[in-house]
Scaffold this motif. Sequence first.
Motif, PDB file in Angstrom:
ATOM      1  N   GLY A 112      34.778  46.828  18.171  1.00 29.22           N
ATOM      2  CA  GLY A 112      33.829  45.494  17.892  1.00 29.22           C
ATOM      3  C   GLY A 112      32.815  45.638  18.857  1.00 29.22           C
ATOM      4  N   GLY A 142      34.479  36.148  13.670  1.00 25.03           N
ATOM      5  CA  GLY A 142      35.000  36.808  14.887  1.00 25.03           C
ATOM      6  C   GLY A 142      35.569  35.715  15.684  1.00 25.03           C
ATOM      7  N   GLU A 154      33.304  39.928  18.279  1.00 26.98           N
ATOM      8  CA  GLU A 154      33.735  40.762  17.198  1.00 26.98           C
ATOM      9  C   GLU A 154      34.706  41.931  17.465  1.00 26.98           C
ATOM     10  OE1 GLU A 154      29.994  41.030  14.430  1.00 26.98           O
ATOM     11  OE2 GLU A 154      29.246  40.688  16.500  1.00 26.98           O
ATOM     12  N   SER A 211      44.068  39.944  15.615  1.00 24.52           N
ATOM     13  CA  SER A 211      43.103  40.217  14.599  1.00 24.52           C
ATOM     14  C   SER A 211      43.494  40.861  13.521  1.00 24.52           C
ATOM     15  CB  SER A 211      41.911  41.019  15.471  1.00 24.52           C
ATOM     16  OG  SER A 211      40.905  41.105  14.460  1.00 24.52           O
TER      17      SER A 211
END
Length: 348
Positions: free
Chosen positions: A37, A294, A309, A330
Amino acid sequence: MLRNPILATFAATLLATASGCAPAVDTAATHAYPTVGRITVYDDALRSIVAPDARIERIAEGFTWSEGPLWVGDGQYLLFNDVPGNTMYRWSARDGLSVFLKPSGYGGTDLEGLREAGANGLDVEPEGTVLLADSGSRLVARLDPASKRKTTLAATYQGKRLNSPNDVVRHSGGSVYFTDPPYGLKGIDESPLKEQPANGVYRLDRDGSVHLVEGGLRFPNGVALSPDERTLYVANSDGKHPVWMAYRLDARGDVLDRRVLADASDLVASGASGAPDGLCLSSDGHLFASAPGGLLVMDANGKRLGLIETGSRVSNCAFGDDGRTLFLTSHTFVARVRVQVTGLGSDR
């Protein structure tokens, strides 16, 4: 949600348990975590909260949908749930990844009407017990980490079963706020098992009584309290009304007034993946909120300061370690990033 494990590019250990759960990949043994990210700055104020070049590290992976992270200070480990997988995991830098509780939620055999059988949001109590939003069992429970025994705290409101509790937060006075969308039920709002007319936000008092504090949101999801506990924040994961609400509370914990703190409609319209979901706060009142794209960093007025993110949908977050490590669940993995503020309640 389909299982889609991310392939590690370095040596990893496979976790297998006697319970027969699907293996998850743990990279802790290597002490070298891949970076994922990026961090996007919307306002210069972010630079004193999260460094733009901070490393976002993927520390564990191989889950269906990771959720409900909670740092347990007494033991220095992270708990989190794979909700569809009905499994609670434990992770620490020293010990790596292991199954902590399976099933984490519903333990029966009749899964016909359930979409997500596992537990979801967690919060810790001063005694070291853990509050648990048990989506599959459709109740709020207390978990003793030592014995793994669960005690039901709330399963009904006005004589009808709860939908599927999603997230939970404890007030220092002992009351508990929780959200109750129908995400755990097949068919969601159309489920024949759904008994509550509203997808509510509730307060569970110490005497065991349950009070509806908000019944007007379509999909109330993440829930958190401000540092002074005078404001309750609730994320609404409704694609048609993707907002974060702020409720001003009186001394009893009843709602005095409510307002939209922030709106993610533009992010939804842009096609960014995700929704207002779980959230956590720093001790100075900044919000870290799962959003399309995100994890948004916002000030107490809902102003966007930046975006963390991971390259995948972020469901929730929690502070841990010394209070300046932010853990993110995530989708199929768990990540962490060092920040420059201290997490609210991270010393528990």
